[in-house]
Design a protein around this motif. Sequence first.
Motif, PDB file in Angstrom:
ATOM      1  N   ARG A 145       1.196  -0.940  -0.037  1.00  0.00           N
ATOM      2  CA  ARG A 145       0.087  -0.078  -0.434  1.00  0.00           C
ATOM      3  C   ARG A 145       1.262   1.464  -0.181  1.00  0.00           C
ATOM      4  NH1 ARG A 145      -2.418   1.305   4.810  1.00  0.00           N
ATOM      5  NH2 ARG A 145      -2.860   3.971   4.139  1.00  0.00           N
ATOM      6  N   VAL A 146       0.942   1.842  -1.183  1.00  0.00           N
ATOM      7  CA  VAL A 146       1.272   3.038  -1.245  1.00  0.00           C
ATOM      8  C   VAL A 146       0.751   4.357  -1.030  1.00  0.00           C
ATOM      9  CG1 VAL A 146       2.911   4.875  -2.870  1.00  0.00           C
ATOM     10  CG2 VAL A 146       2.531   2.446  -3.406  1.00  0.00           C
ATOM     11  N   ASP A 147       1.201   5.084   0.007  1.00  0.00           N
ATOM     12  CA  ASP A 147       0.783   6.521   0.451  1.00  0.00           C
ATOM     13  C   ASP A 147       1.446   8.309  -0.005  1.00  0.00           C
ATOM     14  OD1 ASP A 147      -0.844   5.741   2.094  1.00  0.00           O
ATOM     15  OD2 ASP A 147       0.865   5.731   3.278  1.00  0.00           O
ATOM     16  N   VAL A 148       0.591   8.625  -1.077  1.00  0.00           N
ATOM     17  CA  VAL A 148       1.106   9.379  -1.767  1.00  0.00           C
ATOM     18  C   VAL A 148       1.028  10.747  -0.550  1.00  0.00           C
ATOM     19  CG1 VAL A 148       1.123  10.619  -3.897  1.00  0.00           C
ATOM     20  CG2 VAL A 148       0.360   8.195  -3.854  1.00  0.00           C
ATOM     21  N   VAL A 149       2.238  11.318  -0.386  1.00  0.00           N
ATOM     22  CA  VAL A 149       2.066  12.765   0.514  1.00  0.00           C
ATOM     23  C   VAL A 149       1.922  14.429  -0.928  1.00  0.00           C
ATOM     24  CG1 VAL A 149       3.316  11.390   2.302  1.00  0.00           C
ATOM     25  CG2 VAL A 149       4.604  12.670   0.351  1.00  0.00           C
ATOM     26  N   SER A 150       1.268  14.818   0.375  1.00  0.00           N
ATOM     27  CA  SER A 150       1.307  16.234  -0.705  1.00  0.00           C
ATOM     28  C   SER A 150       2.495  17.076  -0.755  1.00  0.00           C
ATOM     29  CB  SER A 150       0.246  17.390   0.089  1.00  0.00           C
ATOM     30  OG  SER A 150       0.953  17.471   1.446  1.00  0.00           O
ATOM     31  N   GLY A 151       2.781  17.630  -1.151  1.00  0.00           N
ATOM     32  CA  GLY A 151       4.052  18.550  -1.621  1.00  0.00           C
ATOM     33  C   GLY A 151       4.889  19.421  -0.016  1.00  0.00           C
ATOM     34  N   VAL A 152       3.063  19.802   0.687  1.00  0.00           N
ATOM     35  CA  VAL A 152       4.103  20.372   1.919  1.00  0.00           C
ATOM     36  C   VAL A 152       4.251  19.508   3.211  1.00  0.00           C
ATOM     37  CG1 VAL A 152       2.892  21.574   4.093  1.00  0.00           C
ATOM     38  CG2 VAL A 152       2.236  22.404   1.604  1.00  0.00           C
ATOM     39  N   GLU A 153       3.443  18.187   2.688  1.00  0.00           N
ATOM     40  CA  GLU A 153       4.259  17.276   4.117  1.00  0.00           C
ATOM     41  C   GLU A 153       5.468  16.677   3.096  1.00  0.00           C
ATOM     42  OE1 GLU A 153       3.881  13.741   6.223  1.00  0.00           O
ATOM     43  OE2 GLU A 153       3.457  15.918   6.659  1.00  0.00           O
ATOM     44  N   GLU A 154       5.616  16.881   1.977  1.00  0.00           N
ATOM     45  CA  GLU A 154       7.256  16.231   1.308  1.00  0.00           C
ATOM     46  C   GLU A 154       8.223  17.437   1.612  1.00  0.00           C
ATOM     47  OE1 GLU A 154       9.640  15.422  -3.295  1.00  0.00           O
ATOM     48  OE2 GLU A 154       7.632  15.982  -2.493  1.00  0.00           O
ATOM     49  N   ALA A 155       7.399  18.351   2.140  1.00  0.00           N
ATOM     50  CA  ALA A 155       9.413  19.740   2.280  1.00  0.00           C
ATOM     51  C   ALA A 155       9.393  19.175   3.616  1.00  0.00           C
ATOM     52  CB  ALA A 155       8.238  20.716   2.273  1.00  0.00           C
ATOM     53  N   ARG A 156       7.841  19.399   4.787  1.00  0.00           N
ATOM     54  CA  ARG A 156       7.903  18.838   6.346  1.00  0.00           C
ATOM     55  C   ARG A 156       8.983  17.662   6.591  1.00  0.00           C
ATOM     56  NH1 ARG A 156       6.497  15.701  10.361  1.00  0.00           N
ATOM     57  NH2 ARG A 156       5.747  14.190   9.216  1.00  0.00           N
ATOM     58  N   LEU A 157       9.254  16.658   6.103  1.00  0.00           N
ATOM     59  CA  LEU A 157      10.057  15.865   5.514  1.00  0.00           C
ATOM     60  C   LEU A 157      11.393  15.851   5.800  1.00  0.00           C
ATOM     61  CD1 LEU A 157       7.464  12.535   3.959  1.00  0.00           C
ATOM     62  CD2 LEU A 157       8.191  13.070   7.105  1.00  0.00           C
ATOM     63  N   ILE A 158      11.589  16.076   4.649  1.00  0.00           N
ATOM     64  CA  ILE A 158      12.832  17.063   4.323  1.00  0.00           C
ATOM     65  C   ILE A 158      13.416  18.037   4.882  1.00  0.00           C
ATOM     66  CG2 ILE A 158      13.771  18.703   2.407  1.00  0.00           C
ATOM     67  CD1 ILE A 158      11.787  17.745   0.213  1.00  0.00           C
ATOM     68  N   HIS A 159      12.634  19.203   5.482  1.00  0.00           N
ATOM     69  CA  HIS A 159      13.474  19.616   6.629  1.00  0.00           C
ATOM     70  C   HIS A 159      13.646  18.616   7.916  1.00  0.00           C
ATOM     71  CE1 HIS A 159      14.070  22.684   9.529  1.00  0.00           C
ATOM     72  NE2 HIS A 159      13.047  22.303  10.482  1.00  0.00           N
ATOM     73  N   LEU A 160      12.701  17.709   8.637  1.00  0.00           N
ATOM     74  CA  LEU A 160      13.150  16.979   9.350  1.00  0.00           C
ATOM     75  C   LEU A 160      14.218  15.542   8.905  1.00  0.00           C
ATOM     76  CD1 LEU A 160      10.062  15.260  10.863  1.00  0.00           C
ATOM     77  CD2 LEU A 160      10.966  16.885  11.642  1.00  0.00           C
ATOM     78  N   GLY A 161      14.663  15.592   7.308  1.00  0.00           N
ATOM     79  CA  GLY A 161      15.680  15.367   7.013  1.00  0.00           C
ATOM     80  C   GLY A 161      17.446  15.668   7.280  1.00  0.00           C
ATOM     81  N   VAL A 162      17.289  17.310   7.247  1.00  0.00           N
ATOM     82  CA  VAL A 162      17.886  18.599   7.045  1.00  0.00           C
ATOM     83  C   VAL A 162      18.855  17.583   9.113  1.00  0.00           C
ATOM     84  CG1 VAL A 162      18.911  20.532   6.758  1.00  0.00           C
ATOM     85  CG2 VAL A 162      17.311  19.852   4.937  1.00  0.00           C
ATOM     86  N   LEU A 163      17.437  18.274   9.748  1.00  0.00           N
ATOM     87  CA  LEU A 163      17.479  18.075  11.061  1.00  0.00           C
ATOM     88  C   LEU A 163      18.522  17.544  11.353  1.00  0.00           C
ATOM     89  CD1 LEU A 163      14.884  20.135  12.474  1.00  0.00           C
ATOM     90  CD2 LEU A 163      16.996  21.304  11.684  1.00  0.00           C
ATOM     91  N   GLN A 164      18.243  15.883  10.941  1.00  0.00           N
ATOM     92  CA  GLN A 164      19.278  14.610  11.076  1.00  0.00           C
ATOM     93  C   GLN A 164      20.581  14.718  10.732  1.00  0.00           C
ATOM     94  OE1 GLN A 164      18.222  11.991  12.883  1.00  0.00           O
ATOM     95  NE2 GLN A 164      16.549  13.903  13.659  1.00  0.00           N
ATOM     96  N   ALA A 165      20.431  15.184   9.471  1.00  0.00           N
ATOM     97  CA  ALA A 165      22.121  15.279   8.478  1.00  0.00           C
ATOM     98  C   ALA A 165      22.559  16.549   9.157  1.00  0.00           C
ATOM     99  CB  ALA A 165      21.657  15.108   7.233  1.00  0.00           C
TER     100      ALA A 165
END
Length: 197
Positions: A16-36
């Motif tokens: 089952r694939v969940d498609v995320v919105s562009g804003v959710e993708e941006a939020r996840l990118i921000h969290l990824g940056v904070l991890q890196a």
Amino acid sequence: NADEFLRRAWDDDGIRVDVVSGVEEARLIHLGVLQALPVFEQRTLGIDIGGGSTEIVVGQRGELLAAKSHKLGAIRMTRRFFKTDRLHPGAVDAARRHIRGSLVPIAREVEVLGFDVAVGTSGTIGSVAAMVQAARGEDPPRTFNGWECSTAEVRKVVKKLVKADTVERRLEIPGLDPRRADIILGGALVLEQALVT
């Protein structure tokens, strides 16, 4: 064919694939940056250039202050402005105008909010970084995580890409991943305009 893909992923493999919105993708990118990177306390401007879209986010301490997804991906830009084997006169200027026009609303938000550090993620930005690194005459680093370059260096790379008016000529640019030679100009122009708009 997104619906067909989602159906087949489920029917054929039980995924089952969940498609995320562009804003959710941006939020996840921000969290990824904070991890890196050690930027949790800093206000970060994140730019992620994908194939179909570009996400721009301003965040701090895990909170989104502004986020926008733009239909400005490397593949999308290539299909719209750079369809032929040889670069058409005027295509680069038309692409730049289109990108700038799309980025104006988020650029205004970014200007009001301000930021301490800009962070680029994605294969497109990594490819531009590799070309900047090669132009410096330096060996490529093991990772571009935490690596820095200037807007002027990005603009020089874009100038080289524009001058190389065919994919074959782009392949001659040191540092360019050959797998991205056909779409790199579209993505690099998005990065350039994000940095100067």
